[in-house]
Design a protein around this motif. Structure first.
Motif, PDB file in Angstrom:
ATOM      1  N   ASN A  80       0.811  -1.222   0.000  1.00 16.86           N
ATOM      2  CA  ASN A  80       0.000   0.000   0.000  1.00 16.86           C
ATOM      3  C   ASN A  80       0.844   1.272   0.000  1.00 16.86           C
ATOM      4  N   TRP A  96      -6.370   8.423  -1.085  1.00 13.59           N
ATOM      5  CA  TRP A  96      -7.039   7.127  -1.219  1.00 13.59           C
ATOM      6  C   TRP A  96      -7.023   6.372   0.103  1.00 13.59           C
ATOM      7  N   VAL A 112     -10.309   4.984   2.153  1.00 13.43           N
ATOM      8  CA  VAL A 112     -10.428   3.595   2.607  1.00 13.43           C
ATOM      9  C   VAL A 112     -10.650   3.546   4.114  1.00 13.43           C
ATOM     10  N   GLN A 126     -14.166   4.664   5.116  1.00 14.64           N
ATOM     11  CA  GLN A 126     -15.140   3.615   4.820  1.00 14.64           C
ATOM     12  C   GLN A 126     -15.002   2.454   5.801  1.00 14.64           C
ATOM     13  N   GLN A 127     -13.768   2.118   6.118  1.00  8.46           N
ATOM     14  CA  GLN A 127     -13.511   1.022   7.058  1.00  8.46           C
ATOM     15  C   GLN A 127     -14.096   1.351   8.435  1.00  8.46           C
ATOM     16  N   LEU A 145     -13.964  -3.196   0.261  1.00 12.02           N
ATOM     17  CA  LEU A 145     -12.750  -2.403   0.499  1.00 12.02           C
ATOM     18  C   LEU A 145     -11.534  -3.059  -0.148  1.00 12.02           C
ATOM     19  N   ILE A 162      -9.140  -1.397  -2.920  1.00 11.71           N
ATOM     20  CA  ILE A 162      -7.696  -1.257  -2.705  1.00 11.71           C
ATOM     21  C   ILE A 162      -6.922  -1.919  -3.842  1.00 11.71           C
TER      22      ILE A 162
END
Length: 148
Positions: free
Chosen positions: A112, A119, A123, A126-127, A136, A140
């Motif tokens: 990552n 980004w 993520v 949202q997580q 997710l 990713i």
């Protein structure tokens, strides 16, 4: 004279070699995040959360001033105000230290590290809001395919 010319050539070569490093835009990605001190990370998270709310407020204010026809519409005012309140509530519910820990965990995965912070933040948000793990992971993977 050959010594001066050699020295000048060497100096110019060094200068030209360093110019791309000075002119390059910094990449705000996992490498930046991992190298940043805790205070810089806190500033980033604080600035992000504050900036989102302020940006939303600015959009809301512009929408509330007048419609194209020049009239004030209460239903528009109510809808925009509700959206702003929801966003502020969502962001204030997020614990900043939890948010930072989630970003740390995201960038702990070496694959990552090339992904930009914008980004990673998406993520993590949202997580923390309980998005399905499979969705997710798919997102990713798509980001990784598009990363430089």
């Amino acid at each position: 004279m050959p010594i001066k010319r050699s020295l000048l050539t060497a100096s110019l070569s060094c200068l030209l070699a360093l110019l791309p490093a000075f002119g390059a835009e910094p990449r705000f990605d996992g490498h930046f995040w991992r190298q940043a001190d805790p205070q810089t990370r806190q500033l980033f998270v604080y600035s992000f959360m504050s900036g989102v709310v302020q940006g939303q407020d600015r959009v809301a204010a512009r929408l509330l001033i007048k419609t194209d026809a020049g009239e004030f519409r209460p239903e528009c005012h109510q809808a925009v105000a509700q959206n702003v309140n929801v966003l502020e509530t969502e962001l204030t519910r997020l614990d900043r230290s939890q948010f930072m820990s989630a970003l740390d965990a995201f960038y702990d995965l070496k694959k990552n590290s090339a992904l930009e912070l914008k980004w990673a933040v998406l993520v993590v948000m949202q997580q923390l809001q309980g998005a399905p793990r499979g969705d997710l992971e798919d997102f990713i993977e798509e980001l990784r395919r598009q990363a430089p």
